[in-house]
Design a protein around this motif. Structure first.
Motif, PDB file in Angstrom:
ATOM      1  N   MET A   1      -8.158  -2.346  -2.847  1.00  0.00           N
ATOM      2  CA  MET A   1      -7.581  -3.683  -2.971  1.00  0.00           C
ATOM      3  C   MET A   1      -6.778  -4.070  -1.732  1.00  0.00           C
ATOM      4  O   MET A   1      -6.942  -5.163  -1.169  1.00  0.00           O
ATOM      5  N   PHE A   2      -5.914  -3.175  -1.289  1.00  0.00           N
ATOM      6  CA  PHE A   2      -5.067  -3.529  -0.145  1.00  0.00           C
ATOM      7  C   PHE A   2      -5.826  -3.433   1.183  1.00  0.00           C
ATOM      8  O   PHE A   2      -5.448  -4.087   2.152  1.00  0.00           O
TER       9      PHE A   2
ATOM     10  N   THR B   1       1.496   3.099  -3.341  1.00  0.00           N
ATOM     11  CA  THR B   1       0.382   3.402  -4.255  1.00  0.00           C
ATOM     12  C   THR B   1      -0.204   4.796  -4.092  1.00  0.00           C
ATOM     13  O   THR B   1      -1.113   5.154  -4.847  1.00  0.00           O
TER      14      THR B   1
ATOM     15  N   TRP C   1      -6.257   0.911  -5.738  1.00  0.00           N
ATOM     16  CA  TRP C   1      -5.251   0.217  -4.931  1.00  0.00           C
ATOM     17  C   TRP C   1      -5.597   0.290  -3.448  1.00  0.00           C
ATOM     18  O   TRP C   1      -5.369  -0.667  -2.693  1.00  0.00           O
TER      19      TRP C   1
ATOM     20  N   LEU D   1       0.823  -1.209   0.000  1.00  0.00           N
ATOM     21  CA  LEU D   1       0.000   0.000   0.000  1.00  0.00           C
ATOM     22  C   LEU D   1       0.855   1.256   0.000  1.00  0.00           C
ATOM     23  O   LEU D   1       0.496   2.274  -0.615  1.00  0.00           O
TER      24      LEU D   1
ATOM     25  N   GLN E   1      -4.441   5.325 -10.191  1.00  0.00           N
ATOM     26  CA  GLN E   1      -5.550   4.523  -9.677  1.00  0.00           C
ATOM     27  C   GLN E   1      -5.414   4.306  -8.163  1.00  0.00           C
ATOM     28  O   GLN E   1      -5.628   3.207  -7.653  1.00  0.00           O
ATOM     29  N   ALA E   2      -5.090   5.378  -7.460  1.00  0.00           N
ATOM     30  CA  ALA E   2      -4.834   5.259  -6.021  1.00  0.00           C
ATOM     31  C   ALA E   2      -6.058   4.722  -5.270  1.00  0.00           C
ATOM     32  O   ALA E   2      -5.926   3.929  -4.331  1.00  0.00           O
TER      33      ALA E   2
END
Length: 431
Positions: A340-341, A328, A337, A325, A333-334
């Motif tokens: 996702m994390f 990112t 991400w 993380l 596309q912060a």
């Protein structure tokens, strides 16, 4: 009937008397889960920057750390029912102060009080389960306890998001917490008392290694609910059991630190990349859903294969997730991400459900667990309390990305510590 036959097994708790054992924890966690993601948002609206917002959020775990010792005394002196009822009422006062606060100082004090009272709920249930669950079922029963907390943390952010959408005011979630506390106090005071319903289990051979506190048992029969006579102070207990606390306890503290960092870093990360409060609450809620989905699997793994098989994957996932993380923040596309994390961290946290409770129960003396559990929870909560302070300091001195990376490194170091010390102190831990 033999004492062990009336012990609190996992299926008994889930399908039999479980609501009275777990429902107060669920209600408290539900309200707390609705408020926690919004604490940095509330601080931000009162003029705090990222570092100061992290400091306000840290008051929750600092309060919990400070509350362990008086909570242990209260549970021993008055029993879990009275302790939890009083804690619920004091928490309600803290919630009211938070809802009406117009300064950062009042919000910080209110968050501290809520954390202080949360320690009473945690310690009361931990001591109760330690004395009443047989070793063969312990991890599953305590994972269910962790699961009720995770269920509250899963549903709470969604409730907060819905209330924000409906009212546009963070105080709606705060008052919802107040309603949960009122229901908790009524349930604890008017419902049946679990301490009277279930007798303590006899020592079933589930103690730890030669260096663990379990070997300090006197062999005398356990009677009553929670031992209350001639209990040593927490510092004396720490000295007596310094070997296990300085090794396995520090490993457990690192897990607590990573968990606590997750609660602070994710909302702050969302603010830092420009997301609004509703989106942050939804992302945290999805992370909590994954967390909750795995809680019972963790207990099954620990009971069937050993504690290490749950602890190691959990720490490795959370450590790697924080490190990934950290790279990112400035990507195009912060937000993707981040989501996702957040999910990765939720999975890792779910795999760790009940680990701290189970390890503490494993190595606690069978005849008098409360003093040791007070020491154990003080140590592990210290890890949780220091973690947001560390995040705040690093975010202020460097950046939130660096803070995330440091927490990831702590997670990986903790994974190594579990590999090193769990097999030594906990029965059934070796592959």
């Amino acid at each position: 009937m033999h004492v062990a036959d009336r012990s609190l097994r996992a299926r008994d708790v889930l399908w039999g008397f479980g609501p009275m054992v777990y429902a107060p924890t669920l209600l408290f966690a539900l309200g707390e889960g609705a408020v926690i993601p919004l604490i940095p948002v509330i601080a931000d609206k009162l003029g705090a920057d990222v570092a100061l917002a992290a400091l306000v959020a840290a008051a929750l775990v600092v309060g919990q750390l400070c509350g362990n010792l008086p909570a242990g005394w209260a549970v021993a002196r008055f029993g879990e029912r009275v302790t939890m009822a009083v804690a619920g009422l004091v928490s309600l006062a803290g919630v009211t102060a938070m809802a009406l606060a117009d300064s950062l100082a009042i919000v910080t004090a209110a968050v501290f009080v809520i954390g202080f009272c949360a320690a009473a709920f945690g310690l009361a249930r931990h001591s109760f389960m330690t004395t009443r669950v047989a070793f063969a079922y312990r991890a599953r029963a305590l994972s269910l306890l962790g699961g009720t907390f995770r269920l509250g943390m899963f549903i709470g952010p969604f409730v907060a998001a819905g209330l924000l959408f409906a009212t546009g005011d963070e105080r709606g979630a705060i008052w919802f917490f107040g309603g949960c506390l009122i229901a908790t106090v009524l349930l604890v005071t008017l419902g049946p008392d679990p301490e009277r319903r279930f007798a303590p289990v006899a020592d079933d051979g589930g103690g730890g290694s030669d260096d663990s506190p379990a070997m300090a048992d006197t062999g005398e029969a356990v009677t009553g609910s929670v031992p209350t006579v001639r209990r040593p102070g927490v510092f004396a207990t720490m000295r007596r059991h310094s070997s296990v606390l300085a090794r396995l306890g520090v490993a457990a503290a690192s897990l607590s630190a990573v968990r606590s960092a997750r609660q602070v870093v994710l909302p702050l990360w969302g603010l830092s990349i420009g997301l609004d409060a509703q989106t942050i609450a939804l992302v945290v809620g999805i992370s909590g859903a994954l967390d909750f989905a795995l809680f019972y699997a963790s207990g099954q793994v620990m009971d069937r294969f050993g504690r290490l098989w749950a602890a190691l994957p959990a720490m490795a996932l959370m450590g790697a997730g924080f490190i990934a993380l950290s790279f990112t923040h400035d990507l195009d596309q912060a937000a993707m991400w981040f989501a996702m994390f957040a999910a990765v961290l939720g999975v890792g946290n779910g795999l760790s459900s009940g680990i701290l409770l189970t390890l503490g129960a494993d190595v606690a003396p069978r005849d008098d667990p409360a003093p040791f559990l007070g020491s154990w929870r003080t140590l592990t909560d210290a890890g949780g309390a220091l973690s947001p302070l560390l995040v705040s300091a690093i975010a202020g001195a460097a950046s939130l990305s660096v803070a995330s990376g440091v927490m990831g490194a702590i997670g990986l170091a903790g994974a190594y510590a579990f590999v090193r010390w769990v097999p030594r102190f906990v029965p059934g831990a070796r592959p």
